[in-house]
Design an enzyme around this catalytic site. Structure first.
Site, short mmCIF file in Angstrom:
data_model
loop_
_atom_site.label_atom_id
_atom_site.label_comp_id
_atom_site.label_asym_id
_atom_site.label_seq_id
_atom_site.Cartn_x
_atom_site.Cartn_y
_atom_site.Cartn_z
N ASP A 85 25.90 26.49 -37.89
CA ASP A 85 27.02 25.73 -37.34
C ASP A 85 26.62 24.27 -37.12
O ASP A 85 25.44 23.91 -37.25
CB ASP A 85 27.48 26.40 -36.03
CG ASP A 85 28.98 26.25 -35.80
OD1 ASP A 85 29.56 25.27 -36.30
OD2 ASP A 85 29.56 27.11 -35.11
N GLU A 95 28.47 24.67 -42.26
CA GLU A 95 29.73 24.08 -41.80
C GLU A 95 29.66 22.55 -41.93
O GLU A 95 30.40 21.83 -41.26
CB GLU A 95 30.03 24.50 -40.35
CG GLU A 95 30.18 26.00 -40.20
CD GLU A 95 31.05 26.42 -39.01
OE1 GLU A 95 31.89 25.62 -38.56
OE2 GLU A 95 30.87 27.55 -38.54
N TRP A 96 28.78 22.10 -42.77
CA TRP A 96 28.52 20.67 -42.96
C TRP A 96 29.80 19.87 -43.21
O TRP A 96 30.11 18.93 -42.46
CB TRP A 96 27.45 20.54 -44.05
CG TRP A 96 27.11 19.20 -44.57
CD1 TRP A 96 27.58 17.98 -44.16
CD2 TRP A 96 26.18 18.93 -45.63
NE1 TRP A 96 27.01 16.98 -44.90
CE2 TRP A 96 26.15 17.53 -45.80
CE3 TRP A 96 25.37 19.73 -46.44
CZ2 TRP A 96 25.34 16.92 -46.77
CZ3 TRP A 96 24.57 19.12 -47.39
CH2 TRP A 96 24.55 17.73 -47.56
N PRO A 97 30.60 20.21 -44.25
CA PRO A 97 31.78 19.36 -44.50
C PRO A 97 32.79 19.38 -43.36
O PRO A 97 33.42 18.35 -43.09
CB PRO A 97 32.38 19.91 -45.79
CG PRO A 97 31.70 21.19 -46.08
CD PRO A 97 30.43 21.24 -45.30
N LEU A 98 32.94 20.52 -42.68
CA LEU A 98 33.91 20.58 -41.58
C LEU A 98 33.61 19.48 -40.55
O LEU A 98 34.50 18.79 -40.08
CB LEU A 98 33.86 21.96 -40.93
CG LEU A 98 34.82 22.29 -39.80
CD1 LEU A 98 34.97 23.79 -39.68
CD2 LEU A 98 34.41 21.74 -38.45
N TYR A 99 32.34 19.34 -40.22
CA TYR A 99 31.98 18.35 -39.19
C TYR A 99 31.90 16.94 -39.75
O TYR A 99 31.86 15.98 -38.99
CB TYR A 99 30.64 18.75 -38.54
CG TYR A 99 30.79 19.98 -37.67
CD1 TYR A 99 31.19 19.87 -36.35
CD2 TYR A 99 30.56 21.26 -38.19
CE1 TYR A 99 31.36 21.00 -35.55
CE2 TYR A 99 30.71 22.39 -37.40
CZ TYR A 99 31.13 22.26 -36.09
OH TYR A 99 31.30 23.36 -35.30
N ASP A 113 38.62 26.55 -37.57
CA ASP A 113 38.43 28.00 -37.41
C ASP A 113 39.76 28.74 -37.62
O ASP A 113 40.80 28.30 -37.15
CB ASP A 113 38.00 28.33 -35.97
CG ASP A 113 36.60 27.83 -35.67
OD1 ASP A 113 35.99 27.17 -36.54
OD2 ASP A 113 36.12 28.10 -34.55
C1 GAL Z 1 32.64 27.32 -34.42
C2 GAL Z 1 32.63 27.94 -35.79
C3 GAL Z 1 33.13 29.34 -35.61
C4 GAL Z 1 32.19 30.10 -34.70
C5 GAL Z 1 32.04 29.36 -33.38
C6 GAL Z 1 30.96 29.99 -32.53
O1 GAL Z 1 32.33 26.03 -34.51
O2 GAL Z 1 33.43 27.20 -36.66
O3 GAL Z 1 33.25 29.97 -36.87
O4 GAL Z 1 30.97 30.25 -35.34
O5 GAL Z 1 31.72 28.02 -33.58
O6 GAL Z 1 30.78 29.32 -31.32
#
Ligand code: GAL
Length: 430
Positions: free
Chosen positions: A159, A191-195, A219
């Protein structure tokens, strides 16, 4: 080349923009189960022992996956998300599982999962803390990668919370190297591109070289509006993200929430169909111990899974929209095409859609074989470009079909196409 032949070039194939992460994993979209959307950060094992984040949950899920046909259908990874660790690292600075909830520790859990012929996934964070406030991996990438390898973990969801966004890329790349250096094949879910999106357009070439799949957007929640928002985002960014997908690296629109509380059955069919068309990881977040038979049948539908797992590994595009319908199309191996028609009108009853209006229907010249998979399985037999097939689509539901061209001419063209030009049709407005 005839006009029809020229049009065949339109829905076509394109090699992914970059080399995939070379760890031999995720050659097809990952299939499995991930705890987050359904079980969240429930750590209250005293009052809710059945649903809290504990080794018992993953062991029970693994048992069911074997007994109830999930493993046989292709679901392989049992994945832990946030909230598994102790708030303190051990004396050697290693992450450790919460001792009360994971009395056997992660290595023993991995052994158990492996004894069932399944694989174990774990979760960590590139920054100081995980999103739920557990210890992050910043400053510990090598140590954590080695710990996961020592535990025989098979997948890491990494994450991006509590991280300086300017250093995100560096962090994700360093963890990728650290995992690689352990010598254990560990599937790397980022989750690199999301952030990064709020800051700049991510570099998908670098992401594909670093990760086996990557989250781009918010999410998923257990609601149709959430699923819709993911589809809308994907379509709006498809020219940037779709070319990055292919064997070894996939866009990840987040978990399947089928079998929970928020989606009608039609909406569940839409999620399943569109996740297959998008060549997305199929990571269910539901309670497999207690799931309704229709949801189970949908999640285990072999024909839909075959579209997801097609050996060519092409992510589909939204190719047309209008009149509150969307058409999404995914090129498949053996010159075939999957077509999904989503009815976005959330009022009224079933509406008819002439499948001949789908841009990909061009491959039916001169003839094709059509199979309807959703809403019901139906062999529709040999059709031509002129055929008028009306499929009935419920509000927020999806019709899913596969089309196999019959002409040998098509194969010749297809080869030309495969080696050469890719020209994708601009969005058709129906
Ligand atoms: C979010 C992530 C979710 C889950 C959550 C856990 O940032 O996108 O998929 O992993 O954190 O805290």
């Amino acid at each position: 080349m005839s006009r029809a032949a020229c049009l065949l070039v339109i829905i076509s194939l394109m090699s992914p923009a970059a080399e995939a992460l070379d760890n031999g994993l995720a050659l097809k979209p990952t299939m499995g189960w991930l705890h987050w959307e359904r079980f969240m950060c429930n750590i209250d094992c005293d009052t809710d022992p059945n649903n809290c984040i504990s080794e018992r949950l993953y062991m029970q899920m693994a048992d069911v996956m074997v007994k109830e046909g999930w493993k046989e259908a292709g679901y392989e990874y049992v994945c832990i998300d946030d909230c598994w660790p102790s708030h303190q690292r051990d004396a050697q600075g290693r992450l450790q599982a919460d001792p009360k909830r994971f009395p056997g520790g992660i290595k023993k859990l991995a052994d158990y999962i492996h004894s069932k012929g399944l694989k174990l996934g774990i979760y960590a964070d590139v920054g100081d803390k995980t999103c739920a406030g557990y210890p992050g991996s910043l400053g510990y990438y090598e140590k954590d990668a080695q710990t996961f390898a020592d535990w025989d973990v098979d997948l890491l969801k990494f994450d991006g919370c509590f991280m300086n966004r300017a250093l995100l890329g560096e962090g994700y790349i360093n963890m990728s190297k650290a995992l690689n250096n352990t010598g254990r094949p560990i599937l790397y879910s980022c989750e690199w591109p999301l952030y990064e999106w709020p800051l700049k357009q991510p570099n998908y070439t670098a992401i594909r070289e670093t990760c086996n799949h990557w989250r781009n957007f918010d999410d998923v929640f257990d609601s149709w509006s959430s699923v819709k928002s993911i589809l809308d985002w994907t379509a709006a960014h498809q020219d940037i993200i779709v070319p990055a997908a292919g064997p070894g690296g996939w866009n990840d629109p987040d978990m399947l929430v089928i079998g929970n509380f928020g989606l009608s059955h039609d909406q569940q069919e839409s999620q399943m169909a569109l996740w297959a068309i998008m060549a997305s990881p199929l990571l269910m977040s539901n309670d497999l111990r207690d799931i309704c038979p229709r949801s189970k049948e949908l999640l285990q539908n072999k024909r839909i899974i075959d579209i997801s797992q097609d050996s060519m590994g092409k992510q589909g595009y939204r190719t047309a929209k209008g009149n509150d319908f969307e058409v999404w199309e995914k090129p498949l191996s053996k010159n075939r095409l999957a077509i999904a028609v989503l009815n976005k009108l959330e009022t009224g009853g079933p509406r008819g859609f002439n499948i001949g209006a789908a841009p990909g229907w061009k491959i039916c010249g001169p003839q094709c074989n059509v199979t309807q998979i959703l809403p019901q399985y139906k062999e529709m037999g040999v059709q031509t470009q002129q055929s008028k097939i009306i499929v009935s689509v419920n509000p927020s539901g999806t019709a899913l079909l596969t089309v196999t061209p019959i002409s040998s001419d098509f194969r010749r063209l297809h080869k030309l196409n495969w080696q050469g030009t890719f020209v994708r049709r601009k969005h058709t407005i129906l």
